[in-house]
Motif scaffolding. Structure first.
Motif, PDB file in Angstrom:
ATOM      1  N   ARG A 103       0.817  -1.212   0.000  1.00 50.82           N
ATOM      2  CA  ARG A 103       0.000   0.000   0.000  1.00 50.82           C
ATOM      3  C   ARG A 103       0.849   1.260   0.000  1.00 50.82           C
ATOM      4  O   ARG A 103       0.505   2.276  -0.623  1.00 50.82           O
ATOM      5  N   ASN A 104       1.992   1.236   0.688  1.00 54.04           N
ATOM      6  CA  ASN A 104       2.856   2.415   0.810  1.00 54.04           C
ATOM      7  C   ASN A 104       3.964   2.442  -0.225  1.00 54.04           C
ATOM      8  O   ASN A 104       4.879   3.260  -0.117  1.00 54.04           O
ATOM      9  N   SER A 105       3.929   1.569  -1.209  1.00 53.96           N
ATOM     10  CA  SER A 105       4.989   1.482  -2.206  1.00 53.96           C
ATOM     11  C   SER A 105       4.986   2.700  -3.136  1.00 53.96           C
ATOM     12  O   SER A 105       3.996   2.959  -3.836  1.00 53.96           O
ATOM     13  N   VAL A 106       6.094   3.423  -3.153  1.00 49.17           N
ATOM     14  CA  VAL A 106       6.243   4.570  -4.064  1.00 49.17           C
ATOM     15  C   VAL A 106       6.366   4.080  -5.500  1.00 49.17           C
ATOM     16  O   VAL A 106       5.802   4.673  -6.425  1.00 49.17           O
ATOM     17  N   ALA A 107       7.091   2.993  -5.708  1.00 47.69           N
ATOM     18  CA  ALA A 107       7.276   2.448  -7.057  1.00 47.69           C
ATOM     19  C   ALA A 107       5.929   2.067  -7.667  1.00 47.69           C
ATOM     20  O   ALA A 107       5.678   2.315  -8.856  1.00 47.69           O
ATOM     21  N   ALA A 108       5.043   1.481  -6.868  1.00 42.90           N
ATOM     22  CA  ALA A 108       3.732   1.083  -7.379  1.00 42.90           C
ATOM     23  C   ALA A 108       2.934   2.301  -7.821  1.00 42.90           C
ATOM     24  O   ALA A 108       2.287   2.284  -8.877  1.00 42.90           O
ATOM     25  N   GLU A 109       3.000   3.379  -7.048  1.00 43.78           N
ATOM     26  CA  GLU A 109       2.239   4.568  -7.412  1.00 43.78           C
ATOM     27  C   GLU A 109       2.849   5.267  -8.624  1.00 43.78           C
ATOM     28  O   GLU A 109       2.123   5.864  -9.430  1.00 43.78           O
ATOM     29  N   LEU A 111       4.181   3.667 -11.093  1.00 47.78           N
ATOM     30  CA  LEU A 111       3.677   2.864 -12.196  1.00 47.78           C
ATOM     31  C   LEU A 111       2.233   3.229 -12.515  1.00 47.78           C
ATOM     32  O   LEU A 111       1.824   3.238 -13.686  1.00 47.78           O
ATOM     33  N   LEU A 112       1.459   3.541 -11.485  1.00 49.21           N
ATOM     34  CA  LEU A 112       0.083   3.963 -11.711  1.00 49.21           C
ATOM     35  C   LEU A 112       0.036   5.281 -12.478  1.00 49.21           C
ATOM     36  O   LEU A 112      -0.802   5.465 -13.373  1.00 49.21           O
ATOM     37  N   VAL A 113       0.927   6.210 -12.119  1.00 45.92           N
ATOM     38  CA  VAL A 113       0.990   7.492 -12.826  1.00 45.92           C
ATOM     39  C   VAL A 113       1.341   7.261 -14.294  1.00 45.92           C
ATOM     40  O   VAL A 113       0.738   7.846 -15.200  1.00 45.92           O
ATOM     41  N   ALA A 114       2.323   6.399 -14.543  1.00 43.06           N
ATOM     42  CA  ALA A 114       2.718   6.089 -15.916  1.00 43.06           C
ATOM     43  C   ALA A 114       1.559   5.464 -16.686  1.00 43.06           C
ATOM     44  O   ALA A 114       1.323   5.788 -17.858  1.00 43.06           O
ATOM     45  N   PHE A 115       0.819   4.595 -16.035  1.00 44.54           N
ATOM     46  CA  PHE A 115      -0.327   3.964 -16.685  1.00 44.54           C
ATOM     47  C   PHE A 115      -1.406   4.990 -17.007  1.00 44.54           C
ATOM     48  O   PHE A 115      -2.032   4.942 -18.081  1.00 44.54           O
ATOM     49  N   VAL A 116      -1.624   5.926 -16.089  1.00 44.11           N
ATOM     50  CA  VAL A 116      -2.647   6.954 -16.296  1.00 44.11           C
ATOM     51  C   VAL A 116      -2.342   7.768 -17.549  1.00 44.11           C
ATOM     52  O   VAL A 116      -3.218   7.994 -18.397  1.00 44.11           O
ATOM     53  N   TYR A 117      -1.087   8.224 -17.680  1.00 43.45           N
ATOM     54  CA  TYR A 117      -0.745   9.052 -18.839  1.00 43.45           C
ATOM     55  C   TYR A 117      -0.594   8.217 -20.110  1.00 43.45           C
ATOM     56  O   TYR A 117      -0.959   8.674 -21.196  1.00 43.45           O
ATOM     57  N   GLY A 118      -0.068   7.013 -19.993  1.00 43.23           N
ATOM     58  CA  GLY A 118       0.165   6.204 -21.178  1.00 43.23           C
ATOM     59  C   GLY A 118      -1.079   5.572 -21.754  1.00 43.23           C
ATOM     60  O   GLY A 118      -1.229   5.424 -22.968  1.00 43.23           O
ATOM     61  N   VAL A 119      -2.015   5.184 -20.868  1.00 41.78           N
ATOM     62  CA  VAL A 119      -3.221   4.494 -21.316  1.00 41.78           C
ATOM     63  C   VAL A 119      -4.475   5.305 -20.989  1.00 41.78           C
ATOM     64  O   VAL A 119      -5.330   5.518 -21.856  1.00 41.78           O
ATOM     65  N   GLY A 120      -4.579   5.748 -19.754  1.00 46.75           N
ATOM     66  CA  GLY A 120      -5.792   6.431 -19.306  1.00 46.75           C
ATOM     67  C   GLY A 120      -6.114   7.689 -20.084  1.00 46.75           C
ATOM     68  O   GLY A 120      -7.269   7.940 -20.445  1.00 46.75           O
ATOM     69  N   VAL A 121      -5.093   8.522 -20.352  1.00 46.29           N
ATOM     70  CA  VAL A 121      -5.319   9.791 -21.034  1.00 46.29           C
ATOM     71  C   VAL A 121      -5.254   9.633 -22.549  1.00 46.29           C
ATOM     72  O   VAL A 121      -6.181   9.991 -23.276  1.00 46.29           O
ATOM     73  N   LEU A 122      -4.145   9.079 -23.047  1.00 47.94           N
ATOM     74  CA  LEU A 122      -3.922   9.030 -24.490  1.00 47.94           C
ATOM     75  C   LEU A 122      -4.837   8.048 -25.207  1.00 47.94           C
ATOM     76  O   LEU A 122      -5.115   8.216 -26.396  1.00 47.94           O
ATOM     77  N   VAL A 123      -5.305   7.021 -24.517  1.00 48.76           N
ATOM     78  CA  VAL A 123      -6.149   6.020 -25.169  1.00 48.76           C
ATOM     79  C   VAL A 123      -7.596   6.124 -24.704  1.00 48.76           C
ATOM     80  O   VAL A 123      -8.505   6.421 -25.484  1.00 48.76           O
ATOM     81  N   ILE A 124      -7.820   5.881 -23.408  1.00 48.22           N
ATOM     82  CA  ILE A 124      -9.195   5.780 -22.908  1.00 48.22           C
ATOM     83  C   ILE A 124      -9.931   7.115 -22.997  1.00 48.22           C
ATOM     84  O   ILE A 124     -11.036   7.208 -23.537  1.00 48.22           O
ATOM     85  N   TRP A 125      -9.297   8.190 -22.463  1.00 52.42           N
ATOM     86  CA  TRP A 125     -10.008   9.472 -22.432  1.00 52.42           C
ATOM     87  C   TRP A 125     -10.183  10.050 -23.823  1.00 52.42           C
ATOM     88  O   TRP A 125     -11.286  10.403 -24.238  1.00 52.42           O
ATOM     89  N   ARG A 126      -9.090  10.141 -24.591  1.00 51.19           N
ATOM     90  CA  ARG A 126      -9.163  10.793 -25.901  1.00 51.19           C
ATOM     91  C   ARG A 126      -9.978   9.983 -26.905  1.00 51.19           C
ATOM     92  O   ARG A 126     -10.651  10.545 -27.771  1.00 51.19           O
TER      93      ARG A 126
END
Length: 369
Positions: A103-109, A111-126
Motif C-alpha cells: 500500500r505504501n509502495s512509491v514504485a507502485a504509485e 507505475l500507476l501514474v505512468a499507466f494513467v498518462y500512457g493508457v488512461g489519457v492518451l487512449v481511454i479518455w481521448r
C-alpha cells in the motif's frame, strides 16, 4: 498530504478538488466558453466535469479514510475470534505487513501514474470518454482528432489524470485487499460448522463490503454524469443505457464481493466435514434415544416428563440444521441489494428526463410499498 495515519482529509479534499476544477473555470472563462453557445457544451453546463471533480473526487478521497477505519478492526477479528491458529499467527502478521508495504509502495504509485498518462489519457479518455462529435469547452473535433482548447490541455493532462489516478489507485487498493484475503485463506483456519452466522465464524467479513459503499456511490455518480451529458447534448435517452448500467453494477459487485470467495474452498470443506461428523453424532444419539424411550431401555422409574433427552434431541437437530444451511461464502443478499442500490441511486434523478417528478415518485413508492 497523504500519510500513513490518513490525516488531513479535509485539506486533501479541498486542495485536490481545487487543483482539478478551479483552473478549468478560469481557463474556460479566458477561452470564452463558460456559457458561450458557440460550442455545444459550455463549461458551466457540463455536468460530467462538475460531478466528476466536485462530487466523485471528494468521495474517492473520503472513502479511503472510511475503508481504513472499518477494515482495520475487521482484520483484527481474525485473531480475537481465534480463527487463526496459534501456530499460524506469524504467517497472518506477515500478510498484514506485506499488505502495508504494498500500500505504501512509491514504485507502485509511480507505475500507476505512468499507466494513467500512457493508457488512461492518451487512449481511454481521448478515444472513448471525450465527446468525439460535439464541440465542447475543452475540445473541437476535426479530421485529425480532437483539438484541445487552453482549458482542454489542463483538463486532459492535469484534471483527468488526477481523477484517473485516484480511481486506479482504488482498484490497486482492492487488489491489495484481495491479495491479503487470499494469503489468509491459505492458512488452515479454525472454522466451526455450527457457528450461528452460518459461515463457520467468518460472518464478520460480510460487513467489509459496506466499507466500499462510498466507492460505489462515486462510480454511480460518474456513470450518471456521463449519461446526463449524452442525454442533454447528444440527444440520447436514458433507456439506451440499460446495458451499460447493468454491466457497471455487475462489475462493481464482482469487484467488492469477489475477494470474499477465496474462503469458499475452506468453508465448503468445513461444511462437508461438519455434515459428516454431526451426522454421525446425530445417528448415534437418535439410536440411543430410540432404544431408551421406545424399546424399553429406560431405567425403571425414570419419568419421560421432565427429562432433558427430548430437548437435547431438538438442540442436536438445530445444530445439524445450522451445518446443513451453512454458506460457502460470507456474502448476504442484503449486502448485494444495498451495494447495487448505492450504484443506482445517483442515476435515479435522470429519470426526470423521461417523466415528471410526480410520475417518478409514484413509481418509486409503488416499488417500495
Amino acid at each position: 498530504m497523504a500519510d500513513d495515519a490518513l490525516e488531513m482529509v479535509r485539506q486533501r479534499v479541498l486542495v485536490i478538488t481545487l487543483v482539478a476544477w478551479l483552473p478549468l473555470l478560469v481557463l474556460a472563462a479566458l477561452d470564452g466558453h463558460l456559457l458561450n453557445r458557440s460550442v455545444a457544451v459550455p463549461f458551466l453546463l457540463d455536468l460530467e466535469v462538475h460531478i466528476r471533480f466536485l462530487v466523485a473526487v471528494p468521495i474517492l478521497i473520503i472513502a479511503e479514510l472510511v475503508v481504513h477505519r472499518r477494515l482495520r478492526p475487521i482484520t483484527l477479528a481474525f485473531l480475537d475470534r481465534k480463527i487463526i491458529p496459534e501456530d499460524s499467527v506469524t504467517r497472518f502478521d506477515e500478510a498484514i505487513r506485506s499488505a502495508f508495504r504494498l500500500r505504501n509502495s512509491v514504485a507502485a504509485e509511480l507505475l500507476l501514474v505512468a499507466f494513467v498518462y500512457g493508457v488512461g489519457v492518451l487512449v481511454i479518455w481521448r478515444q472513448y470518454t471525450a465527446l468525439q462529435t460535439t464541440a465542447t469547452w475543452y475540445a473541437v473535433p476535426g479530421p485529425g482528432g480532437l483539438t484541445l482548447s487552453l482549458a482542454g490541455f489542463w483538463y486532459g493532462y492535469v484534471s483527468v489524470p488526477i481523477f484517473q489516478f485516484l480511481l486506479i489507485r482504488w482498484y490497486f487498493r482492492l487488489f491489495i485487499w484481495t491479495r491479503f484475503l487470499w494469503q489468509v485463506s491459505r492458512i488452515e483456519l479454525s472454522l466451526v460448522p455450527t457457528h450461528p452466522d452460518r459461515v463457520g465464524g467468518l460472518g464478520f467479513l460480510a460487513n467489509t463490503v459496506y466499507a466500499f459503499m462510498a466507492l460505489l456511490v462515486a462510480h454511480g455518480a460518474m456513470l450518471a454524469a456521463q449519461f446526463a451529458n449524452r442525454i442533454f447534448f447528444a440527444g440520447a435517452a436514458l433507456t439506451e443505457f440499460k446495458a451499460e448500467t447493468g454491466a457497471m453494477v455487475l462489475f462493481l459487485l464482482c469487484l467488492v464481493f469477489g475477494p470474499l470467495l477465496v474462503f469458499a474452498p475452506q468453508l465448503a470443506q468445513a461444511k462437508r466435514k461438519g455434515l459428516s461428523e454431526y451426522g454421525a453424532l446425530a445417528e448415534r444419539y437418535v439410536r440411543e434415544f430410540d432404544t431408551k424411550w421406545l424399546r424399553g431401555g429406560a431405567p425403571a422409574g425414570e419419568a419421560l416428563v421432565g427429562s432433558g433427552d427430548i430437548q437435547s434431541l431438538a438442540d442436536l437437530a438445530n445444530s445439524f440444521d445450522v451445518v446443513r444451511t451453512m454458506r460457502i461464502a460470507p456474502i448476504t443478499r442484503d449486502a448485494i441489494v444495498r451495494l447495487a442500490a448505492a450504484v443506482l441511486v445517483p442515476i435515479v434523478p435522470l429519470a426526470l428526463t423521461m417523466m415528471s417528478l410526480e410520475e417518478l415518485l409514484k413509481k418509486l413508492f409503488g416499488l417500495v410499498f
